[in-house]
Enzyme design. Structure first.
Site, PDB file in Angstrom:
ATOM      1  N   GLY A 152      -6.853  -2.044   5.480  1.00 47.92           N
ATOM      2  CA  GLY A 152      -6.284  -1.575   4.228  1.00 47.92           C
ATOM      3  C   GLY A 152      -5.976  -0.094   4.239  1.00 47.92           C
ATOM      4  O   GLY A 152      -5.523   0.446   3.233  1.00 47.92           O
ATOM      5  N   SER A 199      -0.847  -3.183   2.335  1.00 44.14           N
ATOM      6  CA  SER A 199      -0.889  -1.895   1.644  1.00 44.14           C
ATOM      7  C   SER A 199      -1.718  -1.997   0.376  1.00 44.14           C
ATOM      8  O   SER A 199      -2.174  -0.983  -0.158  1.00 44.14           O
ATOM      9  CB  SER A 199       0.526  -1.421   1.317  1.00 44.14           C
ATOM     10  OG  SER A 199       1.189  -2.352   0.480  1.00 44.14           O
ATOM     11  N   ASN A 200      -1.931  -3.224  -0.093  1.00 43.23           N
ATOM     12  CA  ASN A 200      -2.741  -3.451  -1.286  1.00 43.23           C
ATOM     13  C   ASN A 200      -3.244  -4.891  -1.257  1.00 43.23           C
ATOM     14  O   ASN A 200      -2.448  -5.822  -1.074  1.00 43.23           O
ATOM     15  CB  ASN A 200      -1.918  -3.188  -2.544  1.00 43.23           C
ATOM     16  CG  ASN A 200      -2.784  -3.027  -3.773  1.00 43.23           C
ATOM     17  OD1 ASN A 200      -3.593  -3.889  -4.084  1.00 43.23           O
ATOM     18  ND2 ASN A 200      -2.629  -1.924  -4.479  1.00 43.23           N
ATOM     19  N   PHE A 201      -4.541  -5.091  -1.437  1.00 37.06           N
ATOM     20  CA  PHE A 201      -5.130  -6.422  -1.349  1.00 37.06           C
ATOM     21  C   PHE A 201      -5.291  -7.103  -2.705  1.00 37.06           C
ATOM     22  O   PHE A 201      -5.650  -8.277  -2.767  1.00 37.06           O
ATOM     23  CB  PHE A 201      -6.491  -6.344  -0.654  1.00 37.06           C
ATOM     24  CG  PHE A 201      -6.382  -6.145   0.823  1.00 37.06           C
ATOM     25  CD1 PHE A 201      -6.293  -7.222   1.684  1.00 37.06           C
ATOM     26  CD2 PHE A 201      -6.334  -4.871   1.362  1.00 37.06           C
ATOM     27  CE1 PHE A 201      -6.168  -7.037   3.047  1.00 37.06           C
ATOM     28  CE2 PHE A 201      -6.208  -4.668   2.718  1.00 37.06           C
ATOM     29  CZ  PHE A 201      -6.123  -5.763   3.573  1.00 37.06           C
ATOM     30  N   HIS A 229      -2.604   7.888  -8.693  1.00 36.91           N
ATOM     31  CA  HIS A 229      -3.877   7.538  -8.079  1.00 36.91           C
ATOM     32  C   HIS A 229      -4.897   8.650  -8.333  1.00 36.91           C
ATOM     33  O   HIS A 229      -4.549   9.724  -8.816  1.00 36.91           O
ATOM     34  CB  HIS A 229      -3.717   7.336  -6.568  1.00 36.91           C
ATOM     35  CG  HIS A 229      -3.187   5.991  -6.196  1.00 36.91           C
ATOM     36  ND1 HIS A 229      -1.845   5.726  -6.103  1.00 36.91           N
ATOM     37  CD2 HIS A 229      -3.814   4.827  -5.900  1.00 36.91           C
ATOM     38  CE1 HIS A 229      -1.662   4.466  -5.757  1.00 36.91           C
ATOM     39  NE2 HIS A 229      -2.848   3.897  -5.631  1.00 36.91           N
ATOM     40  N   LYS A 261      -7.116  10.222  -3.071  1.00 42.59           N
ATOM     41  CA  LYS A 261      -6.113   9.462  -2.326  1.00 42.59           C
ATOM     42  C   LYS A 261      -5.478  10.357  -1.275  1.00 42.59           C
ATOM     43  O   LYS A 261      -4.929  11.411  -1.589  1.00 42.59           O
ATOM     44  CB  LYS A 261      -5.050   8.939  -3.297  1.00 42.59           C
ATOM     45  CG  LYS A 261      -3.918   8.150  -2.648  1.00 42.59           C
ATOM     46  CD  LYS A 261      -4.383   6.808  -2.155  1.00 42.59           C
ATOM     47  CE  LYS A 261      -3.201   5.973  -1.654  1.00 42.59           C
ATOM     48  NZ  LYS A 261      -3.650   4.767  -0.945  1.00 42.59           N
ATOM     49  N   THR A 263       1.166   1.224  -1.314  1.00 38.05           N
ATOM     50  CA  THR A 263       1.683   0.264  -2.289  1.00 38.05           C
ATOM     51  C   THR A 263       3.062   0.678  -2.782  1.00 38.05           C
ATOM     52  O   THR A 263       3.980  -0.145  -2.887  1.00 38.05           O
ATOM     53  CB  THR A 263       0.708   0.150  -3.480  1.00 38.05           C
ATOM     54  OG1 THR A 263      -0.569  -0.265  -2.994  1.00 38.05           O
ATOM     55  CG2 THR A 263       1.209  -0.846  -4.509  1.00 38.05           C
TER      56      THR A 263
END
Length: 228
Positions: free
Chosen positions: A65, A91-93, A125, A129, A136
């Protein structure tokens, strides 16, 4: 993310056999890695590739990730092939974000014939980050550009160039993640937004991906995990 993933994994009956952070990297050995069925990699762009390769060397499938390293994507995929490994990147789960990816693609297809609308994006974010724009946001931008052919690339700043897809990145604590795509015209705006309330959605999706990857070889993504 590591703590959230561990909490969800244990609650689902999984055993955490190894945890690595900046304070115990000496424990990140091949023998220790081999105790796992799947490794979940959430670090940063500077460490991700070495971590992925080390797990593949040990014969352990990887769910990754970390973002910000994709300029070396082919290198990682080739390495996975050489090792006959299993690798899943997202890129995003979050299940919600992956639904949002599909919605973004569908809206972009609908908007493609309507050149009077200009599309732009905003992502917010937390201040820790590491990369901007977020992975994302880049995935969303790629979805837009696949259908809005007038957009030739994205830029991470305000722009008056019609060929550039504008992505504005903001860093505000404690925001887990907000992404918006706006189509603006002189007549009206059309906007879709995804707002994460916490990190649980990302963590639960990562555990779901790890369950999916157990025993698998090849390269996968969240579309396959979720059956899209």
């Amino acid at each position: 993310m590591g703590k959230a993933i561990e909490e969800i994994a244990v609650a689902k009956g999984h055993e955490i056999v190894l945890k690595i952070n900046s304070s115990n990297t000496a424990d990140f050995t091949t023998e220790a890695i081999k105790k796992a069925d799947v490794a979940i990699e959430f670090t940063n762009p500077h460490l991700a590739i070495d971590n992925i390769k080390k797990c593949l060397d040990a014969g352990v499938a990887v769910v990754c990730g970390s973002t910000g390293w994709l300029e070396r994507w082919e290198e990682v995929i080739d390495y996975n092939t050489q090792k006959n490994g299993g690798f899943l990147f997202a890129s995003n789960f979050s299940v919600g974000v992956n639904l949002f990816f599909e919605l973004n693609n569908y809206l972009a297809r609908l908007m493609a014939p309507h050149s009077e609308y200009n599309v732009s994006m905003t992502e917010i974010h937390h201040t820790q980050k590491k990369d901007a724009p977020s992975g994302t946001a880049i995935t969303l931008a790629e979805g837009v550009m696949a259908h809005i052919t007038g957009k030739k690339g994205w830029v991470n700043e305000h722009t008056d160039n019609a060929a550039d897809l504008e992505i504005i990145s903001e860093r505000v604590d404690p925001t887990p993640g907000t992404h918006s795509i706006k189509y603006h015209s002189a007549i009206d705006d059309i906007e879709i937004i995804h707002t994460a309330h916490n990190r649980q959605g990302f963590a639960s999706g990562a555990v779901l991906a790890a369950e999916f990857m157990a025993g698998k070889k090849g390269v996968y993504n969240m579309k396959q995990v979720l059956g899209f």
